[in-house]
Design a protein around this motif. Structure first.
Motif, PDB file in Angstrom:
ATOM      1  N   ALA A  62       0.821  -1.213   0.000  1.00 32.67           N
ATOM      2  CA  ALA A  62       0.000   0.000   0.000  1.00 32.67           C
ATOM      3  C   ALA A  62       0.858   1.267   0.000  1.00 32.67           C
ATOM      4  O   ALA A  62       0.494   2.259  -0.629  1.00 32.67           O
ATOM      5  CB  ALA A  62      -0.930  -0.002   1.210  1.00 32.67           C
ATOM      6  N   VAL A  63       1.990   1.218   0.681  1.00 31.43           N
ATOM      7  CA  VAL A  63       2.834   2.411   0.774  1.00 31.43           C
ATOM      8  C   VAL A  63       3.705   2.575  -0.467  1.00 31.43           C
ATOM      9  O   VAL A  63       3.755   3.639  -1.073  1.00 31.43           O
ATOM     10  CB  VAL A  63       3.707   2.358   2.051  1.00 31.43           C
ATOM     11  N   PHE A  64       4.387   1.502  -0.865  1.00 34.75           N
ATOM     12  CA  PHE A  64       5.337   1.604  -1.972  1.00 34.75           C
ATOM     13  C   PHE A  64       4.686   1.468  -3.352  1.00 34.75           C
ATOM     14  O   PHE A  64       5.252   1.923  -4.342  1.00 34.75           O
ATOM     15  CB  PHE A  64       6.442   0.553  -1.831  1.00 34.75           C
ATOM     16  N   LYS A  65       3.565   0.794  -3.404  1.00 32.72           N
ATOM     17  CA  LYS A  65       2.854   0.538  -4.663  1.00 32.72           C
ATOM     18  C   LYS A  65       3.801  -0.086  -5.694  1.00 32.72           C
ATOM     19  O   LYS A  65       4.481  -1.050  -5.376  1.00 32.72           O
ATOM     20  CB  LYS A  65       2.182   1.810  -5.167  1.00 32.72           C
ATOM     21  N   GLN A  66       3.864   0.461  -6.904  1.00 33.61           N
ATOM     22  CA  GLN A  66       4.710  -0.149  -7.928  1.00 33.61           C
ATOM     23  C   GLN A  66       6.200   0.076  -7.709  1.00 33.61           C
ATOM     24  O   GLN A  66       7.023  -0.545  -8.373  1.00 33.61           O
ATOM     25  CB  GLN A  66       4.302   0.302  -9.345  1.00 33.61           C
ATOM     26  N   SER A  67       6.576   0.936  -6.771  1.00 37.55           N
ATOM     27  CA  SER A  67       8.007   1.155  -6.515  1.00 37.55           C
ATOM     28  C   SER A  67       8.513   0.302  -5.357  1.00 37.55           C
ATOM     29  O   SER A  67       9.595   0.555  -4.820  1.00 37.55           O
ATOM     30  CB  SER A  67       8.269   2.643  -6.238  1.00 37.55           C
ATOM     31  N   LEU A  68       7.756  -0.720  -4.982  1.00 39.20           N
ATOM     32  CA  LEU A  68       8.157  -1.597  -3.878  1.00 39.20           C
ATOM     33  C   LEU A  68       9.489  -2.270  -4.195  1.00 39.20           C
ATOM     34  O   LEU A  68       9.623  -2.920  -5.236  1.00 39.20           O
ATOM     35  CB  LEU A  68       7.090  -2.672  -3.626  1.00 39.20           C
ATOM     36  N   PRO A  69      10.477  -2.116  -3.313  1.00 44.85           N
ATOM     37  CA  PRO A  69      11.734  -2.846  -3.502  1.00 44.85           C
ATOM     38  C   PRO A  69      11.503  -4.324  -3.120  1.00 44.85           C
ATOM     39  O   PRO A  69      11.573  -4.694  -1.958  1.00 44.85           O
ATOM     40  CB  PRO A  69      12.705  -2.144  -2.547  1.00 44.85           C
ATOM     41  N   VAL A  70      11.191  -5.135  -4.119  1.00 43.27           N
ATOM     42  CA  VAL A  70      10.745  -6.507  -3.897  1.00 43.27           C
ATOM     43  C   VAL A  70      11.757  -7.309  -3.092  1.00 43.27           C
ATOM     44  O   VAL A  70      11.388  -8.007  -2.141  1.00 43.27           O
ATOM     45  CB  VAL A  70      10.425  -7.199  -5.246  1.00 43.27           C
ATOM     46  N   ASN A  71      13.027  -7.222  -3.430  1.00 39.30           N
ATOM     47  CA  ASN A  71      14.050  -7.991  -2.702  1.00 39.30           C
ATOM     48  C   ASN A  71      14.097  -7.597  -1.228  1.00 39.30           C
ATOM     49  O   ASN A  71      14.165  -8.454  -0.344  1.00 39.30           O
ATOM     50  CB  ASN A  71      15.432  -7.819  -3.343  1.00 39.30           C
ATOM     51  N   SER A  72      14.034  -6.291  -0.964  1.00 43.85           N
ATOM     52  CA  SER A  72      14.043  -5.822   0.427  1.00 43.85           C
ATOM     53  C   SER A  72      12.769  -6.250   1.158  1.00 43.85           C
ATOM     54  O   SER A  72      12.810  -6.609   2.333  1.00 43.85           O
ATOM     55  CB  SER A  72      14.162  -4.302   0.475  1.00 43.85           C
ATOM     56  N   ALA A  73      11.651  -6.193   0.462  1.00 39.92           N
ATOM     57  CA  ALA A  73      10.383  -6.582   1.078  1.00 39.92           C
ATOM     58  C   ALA A  73      10.391  -8.062   1.432  1.00 39.92           C
ATOM     59  O   ALA A  73       9.985  -8.449   2.539  1.00 39.92           O
ATOM     60  CB  ALA A  73       9.228  -6.257   0.138  1.00 39.92           C
ATOM     61  N   ILE A  74      10.845  -8.889   0.514  1.00 33.45           N
ATOM     62  CA  ILE A  74      10.908 -10.334   0.783  1.00 33.45           C
ATOM     63  C   ILE A  74      11.884 -10.613   1.917  1.00 33.45           C
ATOM     64  O   ILE A  74      11.586 -11.407   2.820  1.00 33.45           O
ATOM     65  CB  ILE A  74      11.273 -11.112  -0.499  1.00 33.45           C
ATOM     66  N   ALA A  75      13.027  -9.946   1.896  1.00 34.67           N
ATOM     67  CA  ALA A  75      14.003 -10.121   2.974  1.00 34.67           C
ATOM     68  C   ALA A  75      13.413  -9.699   4.314  1.00 34.67           C
ATOM     69  O   ALA A  75      13.623 -10.370   5.336  1.00 34.67           O
ATOM     70  CB  ALA A  75      15.276  -9.329   2.671  1.00 34.67           C
ATOM     71  N   SER A  76      12.656  -8.605   4.317  1.00 35.97           N
ATOM     72  CA  SER A  76      12.021  -8.140   5.557  1.00 35.97           C
ATOM     73  C   SER A  76      11.003  -9.144   6.075  1.00 35.97           C
ATOM     74  O   SER A  76      10.941  -9.420   7.278  1.00 35.97           O
ATOM     75  CB  SER A  76      11.329  -6.797   5.333  1.00 35.97           C
ATOM     76  N   LEU A  77      10.209  -9.705   5.171  1.00 31.48           N
ATOM     77  CA  LEU A  77       9.208 -10.691   5.577  1.00 31.48           C
ATOM     78  C   LEU A  77       9.866 -11.964   6.114  1.00 31.48           C
ATOM     79  O   LEU A  77       9.434 -12.523   7.117  1.00 31.48           O
ATOM     80  CB  LEU A  77       8.279 -11.027   4.412  1.00 31.48           C
ATOM     81  N   ILE A  78      10.926 -12.392   5.461  1.00 29.29           N
ATOM     82  CA  ILE A  78      11.654 -13.578   5.936  1.00 29.29           C
ATOM     83  C   ILE A  78      12.298 -13.289   7.287  1.00 29.29           C
ATOM     84  O   ILE A  78      12.212 -14.104   8.210  1.00 29.29           O
ATOM     85  CB  ILE A  78      12.704 -14.031   4.896  1.00 29.29           C
ATOM     86  N   ALA A  79      12.909 -12.115   7.417  1.00 34.53           N
ATOM     87  CA  ALA A  79      13.542 -11.742   8.690  1.00 34.53           C
ATOM     88  C   ALA A  79      12.509 -11.667   9.805  1.00 34.53           C
ATOM     89  O   ALA A  79      12.736 -12.175  10.910  1.00 34.53           O
ATOM     90  CB  ALA A  79      14.276 -10.408   8.545  1.00 34.53           C
ATOM     91  N   LEU A  80      11.364 -11.065   9.529  1.00 37.27           N
ATOM     92  CA  LEU A  80      10.303 -10.971  10.531  1.00 37.27           C
ATOM     93  C   LEU A  80       9.843 -12.364  10.947  1.00 37.27           C
ATOM     94  O   LEU A  80       9.688 -12.640  12.139  1.00 37.27           O
ATOM     95  CB  LEU A  80       9.118 -10.172   9.994  1.00 37.27           C
ATOM     96  N   THR A  81       9.655 -13.236   9.983  1.00 34.27           N
ATOM     97  CA  THR A  81       9.226 -14.596  10.286  1.00 34.27           C
ATOM     98  C   THR A  81      10.261 -15.312  11.149  1.00 34.27           C
ATOM     99  O   THR A  81       9.907 -15.981  12.128  1.00 34.27           O
ATOM    100  CB  THR A  81       8.972 -15.382   8.980  1.00 34.27           C
ATOM    101  N   LEU A  82      11.533 -15.164  10.810  1.00 31.67           N
ATOM    102  CA  LEU A  82      12.597 -15.807  11.600  1.00 31.67           C
ATOM    103  C   LEU A  82      12.670 -15.238  13.015  1.00 31.67           C
ATOM    104  O   LEU A  82      12.863 -15.983  13.980  1.00 31.67           O
ATOM    105  CB  LEU A  82      13.948 -15.668  10.889  1.00 31.67           C
ATOM    106  N   VAL A  83      12.496 -13.935  13.148  1.00 35.29           N
ATOM    107  CA  VAL A  83      12.496 -13.306  14.477  1.00 35.29           C
ATOM    108  C   VAL A  83      11.324 -13.835  15.297  1.00 35.29           C
ATOM    109  O   VAL A  83      11.473 -14.163  16.485  1.00 35.29           O
ATOM    110  CB  VAL A  83      12.465 -11.761  14.358  1.00 35.29           C
TER     111      VAL A  83
END
Length: 188
Positions: free
Chosen positions: A142-163
């Motif tokens: 919703a915030v980044f829309k089409q400019s979402l940094p996909v690699n960073s977003a996926i890394a953030s989701l994986i990191a959050l899940t691991l935490v």
């Protein structure tokens, strides 16, 4: 001007909906743990959790979902061109998963009330983290829309899940140690 009103109530609906989703599974944890209590505490606690779960689901969580969805539809009527955006398609897919999660919680609530749930409190603690991951992904879109940094977003989701997994494992270990200490103290 209508767009801003719709967006305002959409955001309010999201807050209400997620508050309910976060809390209802926490109630499931306590409900499952009540099974381990001696009578009459077991029956009293289970009855109280059933009341709390039903009220939360029917009076807060479900209306929050309805307001969120209704305002999202209203927003789309004010800006129909956004429906062509791939980021919105993925966001709507995640929202559909979230709606499925919502109704799955309703199903679990009925199973707990009927005494047919086989879930343990530890499993509910893990289930309680699903909306956290979905919330992060949906907000990023919703915030980044089409400019979402996909690699960073996926890394953030994986990191959050691991935490979340690490915190859960640490919590489970500490809780188990505390229960062992209490058992030893009770035997003394």
């Amino acid at each position: 001007m209508a767009y801003l009103w719709f967006k305002t109530f959409h955001l309010i609906g999201i807050v209400v909906w997620f508050a309910g989703l976060f809390y209802i599974v926490r109630l499931f944890v306590y409900h499952a743990e009540a099974e381990e209590k001696p009578e009459p505490a077991k029956t009293i606690l289970k009855q109280q959790y059933e009341i709390m779960e039903k009220r939360l689901f029917n009076i807060i969580t479900t209306p929050g979902m309805v307001v969120t969805a209704a305002m999202a539809i209203a927003i789309l009527f004010t800006e129909p061109d956004v429906l062509k955006s791939p980021w919105l398609h993925f966001k709507l897919l995640l929202v559909a998963v979230l709606i499925g999660y919502h109704f799955y919680c309703g199903r679990i609530m009925k199973q707990l009330a009927a005494g047919t749930s086989t879930w343990k409190s530890e499993q509910f603690r893990i289930l309680n983290e699903v909306p956290t991951v979905l919330l992060l992904a949906i907000v990023l879109l919703a915030v980044f829309k089409q400019s979402l940094p996909v690699n960073s977003a996926i890394a953030s989701l994986i990191a959050l899940t691991l935490v979340i997994v690490a915190i859960y494992k640490i919590y489970a270990k500490i809780r188990q140690q505390n229960e062992s200490k209490m058992d030893l103290a009770a035997k003394s």
